[in-house]
Design a protein around this motif. Structure first.
Motif, PDB file in Angstrom:
ATOM      1  N   PRO A 194       0.786  -1.171  -0.135  1.00  0.00           N
ATOM      2  CA  PRO A 194      -0.040  -0.014   0.022  1.00  0.00           C
ATOM      3  C   PRO A 194       0.737   1.361   0.075  1.00  0.00           C
ATOM      4  CG  PRO A 194      -0.804  -1.536   1.517  1.00  0.00           C
ATOM      5  CD  PRO A 194       0.383  -2.282   1.164  1.00  0.00           C
TER       6      PRO A 194
ATOM      7  N   PHE B 129      -4.093  -3.596  -9.755  1.00  0.00           N
ATOM      8  CA  PHE B 129      -4.524  -3.191  -8.350  1.00  0.00           C
ATOM      9  C   PHE B 129      -5.531  -2.150  -8.800  1.00  0.00           C
ATOM     10  CE2 PHE B 129       0.253  -3.634  -8.560  1.00  0.00           C
ATOM     11  CZ  PHE B 129       0.381  -4.566  -7.774  1.00  0.00           C
TER      12      PHE B 129
ATOM     13  N   GLU C 142      -7.444  -0.854  -5.414  1.00  0.00           N
ATOM     14  CA  GLU C 142      -6.634   0.104  -4.629  1.00  0.00           C
ATOM     15  C   GLU C 142      -6.159   1.155  -5.179  1.00  0.00           C
ATOM     16  OE1 GLU C 142      -5.615  -4.384  -3.744  1.00  0.00           O
ATOM     17  OE2 GLU C 142      -6.159  -3.095  -5.597  1.00  0.00           O
TER      18      GLU C 142
END
Length: 995
Positions: free
Chosen positions: A344, A405, A408
């Motif tokens: 992250p 991703f 995200e």
């Protein structure tokens, strides 16, 4: 030709005149240079001028451009003018020394032009006919003179860079291996030496011809050559020395020398940015093709990431940022390095430190919006490797991250979008840039797939595009002029352009775009035109979304607004600057035909009949202005395509309007021809042919008959781009006025043109088109005296290693003439036997029958009918000396009936007629030598229209001929069984069964 002072002076004058603003002076100089090409030694003198430091730089640059273009036209030997073999050898012997002598910053542009010519020669001659080139380059390298070394390396790069885009072939790999076996070791040693010199702690101590600037240019060339040599396959030498090479390349991602970064306010990158950009390209190449041995990939990813965080906002770094982000995008998309990016904090850092800063608009882009709006539009709509923008690169990087991703990255970017919109809401006037960035960020995460033609084709399900448009964009689209920043207005229009397939109620939005066409802001009005053009070509299940009914209420308003914006330019150059507007004009012509000034005219069709005269007058006025100084080929193409589309659709609905078009266009056509506006002449001839073809085929109007004399002018036929259009108009003239052309003694002139064309490998197909028209429309008694000479010319070409295209054209011509009832097969036999006894049989077996299986599907029917007529209309084939040829023709005909086309020689052909909304100029492109006007094309004549089934036709005609020649045909068919029994038996059985 000798290099006398007089010759040098005259040549200098001609070359300087090629860049004269006076069109007549340019044409005259170009004609003189073309005449000089025919003399031995001419190009050598041009090279001498380019090399000489005593000659004015304008002359040298014009000479460099001329040499490059002449080599591209003449070196292959396909033109009438040939470069003498001795000249070719002399030119090749001089090119490397000239490239070396031009290796300074002052002559870099000259070196580039000569390098392009050298590259073209190498493509054709190296290594087979220029084996010593590689050794000459290697032997010219020195340990301490980097002026010379840079010339050598630039020469090598000009030769090897073409490998990057070529398809793999055995010949290509043989050439590459030939180079690698000689070049790798000295290249490695030079790279090592340059690296050591660049790491010197005191640059002032470097030798005179080894300055830091020279060495940086050397390193640029070395890195570019590394890419060239690796582009097809990994060289074994590079694999053996991978650690050393990758160590050097990786080092220069971190290496800093401020004096090599260029001026901070300059848009052009400095040497260090060029070096790093090339290293990023190599990293991308090796990651994609050689990842199994590219063990250093991780450290390159770290190096590029860290480099990006250090780079400022200056435009000098734009290309480097784009290359770096493209490399990272490729690595992310590969998927096998997911672990390097999935944390992250890593994704947040990418978004915060790379994506967000590079999405924001910068000061120079604001200045470009105001000061150079056309360039602003082009960079936004036509991204290229030469003008990559940071926004485009950051968008592509965002989309690459989202492939792995999506949730995200979407969540992170949505957070920034919300914050930016809140910032804008606090002070919309001062904080407009925040909203601009937010819209770009939303676009980057909302699109999952798009094309330039269709816009976004699939979207991110986590983003509601329609809701965002309604809440944040629509208000700017309908805002009064001046109430929001113009860039936000453009953002709103572009959002609609991008998501046109997702937007609802486009018909209701269209009036708002029409209003923006009238904006005083150049970018706003241009984007409105571009978006209207694309929206009007939206299709649902291959049907246009918009109909004439939808568009009719504001069609004329759109066209007139477009014309007004085009005409605002004032000068020919400014009028022709914005090809987007003229493309829209053309497409509206097309669209109003169905539904867009190119797109409107396309879509409006007969809807424009009532208002065509003011549209035509505006187009003719624009044509007259831009003919004073043609400067934008795309604009020119769209302008004439608009005229052609208007003619087509209006005259289809109102044939009497033809006279209006001729009255409006004959004057400008005469002006263009009289003033020799070379760029427009092919268009004019296509327009004139289109107008003539709308007349009945029974008579040639006097206005066109008056053109036939000037149309024989040899100068017109010297320009390759004129030839297709000239052939077309001559075919139309011959069909309608052969008798007057014969009476004027112009057949001999046309045969002279045929002789010129048939000798050219590029134009020989047009020679056949002209010859077919002569035999079809001119009485045979007129053609007979010339026929022996005609066939001798054709036979001469057949003996000179003809191309497959020439052979197939000859087969088609032979069948075409045999098919003509006014000529027929016995004429062909008589002429060929008159040239040389036995020639007909030799030609039949060696060329015609051996190529019938290779003719295109489009021409197959006529060839079949031509062979049937050879068998059933000829009397000479029943003579004892020629009977065996009847059998051969019969067997070949049956093979055409039973065997498929030889796909090795299959050719793609454009579909005639059809739905004109399919003719999307977005797909057609611009051709420099000859640009066909799609709307001017007519359905090709079918010379076998009365014959539905050629096999049935053959049975019928053979039966008729058998009745005329009792007992003869069965014996010949029996003889054919000795060649292909099963095929013949099958045909006979079918014929018996079917009557």
């Amino acid at each position: 030709m000798q290099a006398t002072p007089e010759t040098i002076s005259a040549l200098s004058t001609y070359l300087s005149s090629t860049v004269s603003p006076d069109a007549h002076a340019r044409r005259s100089a170009e004609d003189s240079l073309r005449q000089g090409e025919t003399q031995q030694g001419f190009l050598l003198i041009v090279l001498q001028l380019v090399k000489s430091n005593e000659v004015d730089m304008i002359v040298r640059q014009a000479g460099g451009v001329y040499f490059k273009n002449a080599v591209k036209r003449l070196w292959s030997g396909e033109e009438e003018t040939q470069i003498a073999p001795a000249d070719k050898e002399a030119i090749k012997s001089q090119l490397v020394p000239i490239m070396i002598s031009l290796g300074t910053s002052q002559t870099a542009k000259l070196q580039s032009q000569i390098g392009e010519g050298l590259s073209h020669i190498a493509t054709l001659d190296f290594p087979a006919e220029w084996e010593g080139l590689c050794d000459e380059l290697i032997n010219s390298l020195t340990p301490d003179n980097f002026v010379i070394n840079n010339g050598v390396l630039a020469t090598a790069h000009s030769i090897f860079k073409r490998w990057r885009s070529q398809f793999r072939t055995n010949e290509l790999y043989s050439e590459i291996n030939f180079v690698l076996s000689r070049f790798c070791q000295p290249y490695y040693q030079l790279f090592q030496h340059v690296d050591q010199l660049l790491q010197s702690p005191n640059p002032a101590s470097l030798p005179p011809n080894s300055s830091l600037q020279l060495l940086s240019q050397t390193l640029i060339l070395l890195v570019q050559l590394f890419h060239d040599l690796s582009s097809q396959d990994l060289p074994p030498f590079f694999e053996d020395h991978m650690d050393e090479f990758m160590g050097w390349l990786r080092k220069y991602l971190d290496w800093e020398r401020e004096e090599l970064k260029g001026d901070e306010d300059d848009e052009a990158p400095g040497p260090l940015q060029k070096i790093r950009a090339s290293i990023c390209e190599i990293s991308e190449l090796y990651a994609q093709k050689y990842s199994d041995v590219f063990t250093q990939l991780g450290t390159f990813i770290d190096g590029v990431w860290n480099m990006l965080t250090r780079i400022g906002a200056g435009t000098r770094d734009d290309v480097l940022v784009s290359r770096a982000l493209r490399f990272l995008s490729v690595v992310v998309k590969m998927g096998n390095h997911r672990a390097m990016f999935q944390a992250p904090e890593t994704l947040n850092a990418f978004c915060e430190k790379i994506i967000l800063p590079n999405m924001a608009i910068r000061q120079h882009e604001e200045e470009m919006f105001e000061d150079d709006p056309m360039e602003y539009i082009r960079r936004d709509l036509e991204p290229s490797t030469e003008s990559d923008t940071r926004r485009q690169a950051a968008t592509e990087f965002t989309r690459a991250l989202m492939e792995l991703f999506e949730k995200e990255v979407t969540d992170i970017i949505k957070g920034y979008i919300t914050a930016l919109l809140q910032e804008h809401a606090k002070n919309p006037t001062d904080n407009w840039k925040s909203k601009d960035t937010a819209i770009y960020l939303l676009t980057s995460i909302a699109s999952r797939g798009s094309t330039q033609q269709l816009g976004v084709t699939s979207t991110n399900v986590l983003v509601d595009v329609v809701e965002f448009f309604g809440q944040n964009v629509f208000a700017d689209l309908q805002a009064a002029p001046g109430s929001v920043h113009p860039i936000l207005t453009v953002d709103a229009i572009k959002f609609l352009h991008t998501f046109r397939n997702q937007a609802n109620q486009l018909v209701s939005v269209l009036p708002l775009l029409v209003q923006h066409l009238n904006s005083d802001n150049y970018v706003i009005s241009s984007y409105a035109a571009i978006t209207i053009e694309r929206i009007l070509f939206i299709k649902v299940e291959r049907q246009a979304l918009f109909t004439q009914v939808d568009v009719r209420p504001f069609a004329e308003n759109i066209l007139m607004a477009l014309f007004t914006n085009i005409e605002k330019g004032g000068t020919p150059e400014k009028i022709a600057e914005n090809d987007y507007l003229m493309k829209c004009e053309l497409n509206l012509n097309w669209l109003f035909a169905h539904v867009g000034a190119m797109r409107v005219i396309i879509t409006a069709k007969q809807s424009l009949v009532p208002s065509h005269e003011p549209i035509l007058n505006r187009l003719v006025a624009i044509m007259g202005e831009i003919s004073k100084n043609p400067s934008n080929p795309k604009f020119n193409q769209y302008c004439f395509e608009s005229v052609s589309a208007l003619i087509r659709f209006v005259c289809n609905g109102q044939p009497a309007a033809l006279a209006t078009f001729e009255g409006a266009l004959f004057g400008p056509a005469q002006h263009i021809l009289t003033n020799d506006v070379a760029e427009f002449i092919p268009y004019i001839f296509q327009i004139l042919a289109q107008l003539l073809e709308l007349h009945p085929p029974t008579s040639l109007p006097a206005s066109y008959q008056a053109l036939t004399g000037p149309l024989l002018n040899a100068q017109l036929w010297e320009q390759r781009g004129n030839i297709p259009a000239l052939i077309r108009i001559w075919k139309a003239c011959l069909q309608r006025g052969a008798s007057s052309i014969v009476a004027a003694g112009q057949v001999q002139g046309l045969l002279g043109i045929f002789q010129r064309l048939v000798g050219s490998k590029i134009n020989d197909v047009y020679a056949f088109e002209l010859l077919q028209a002569l035999f079809e429309f001119v009485p045979l008694d007129v053609m007979k005296p010339f026929s022996n000479t005609v066939f001798v010319l054709l036979l001469t070409r057949l003996q000179q290693k003809p191309s497959p295209q020439f052979n197939q054209s000859f087969v088609y011509f032979f069948a075409f003439v045999a098919n003509l009832d006014t000529v027929g097969p016995d004429f062909l036999i008589s002429v060929l036997e008159g040239v040389q006894p036995g020639l007909f049989g030799n030609l039949l077996s060696g060329v015609i029958l051996s190529n019938t299986q290779k003719v295109s599907t489009r021409n197959r029917k006529l060839v079949e009918v031509g062979l049937v007529k050879m068998l059933t209309k000829s009397n000479k084939l029943f003579e004892d000396s020629l009977k065996q040829h009847w059998v051969s023709i019969f067997v070949s005909l049956l093979d055409l009936f039973t065997l498929p086309q030889d796909l090795t020689y299959a050719q793609q052909h454009a579909v005639d007629g059809g739905d004109l909304t399919e003719l999307d100029p977005e797909e057609a492109g611009f051709q420099s030598s000859f640009s066909k006007l799609g709307a001017s094309e007519t359905v090709q004549r079918d010379y076998t229209a009365g014959i539905v089934d050629t096999k049935e036709y053959a049975i019928k005609e053979l039966g008729r001929r058998s009745n005329e020649k009792p007992g003869v045909i069965p014996g010949l068919i029996e003889a054919a069984k000795g060649i292909e029994k099963d095929v013949v038996d099958g045909f006979v059985g079918y014929a018996t069964q079917n009557g």
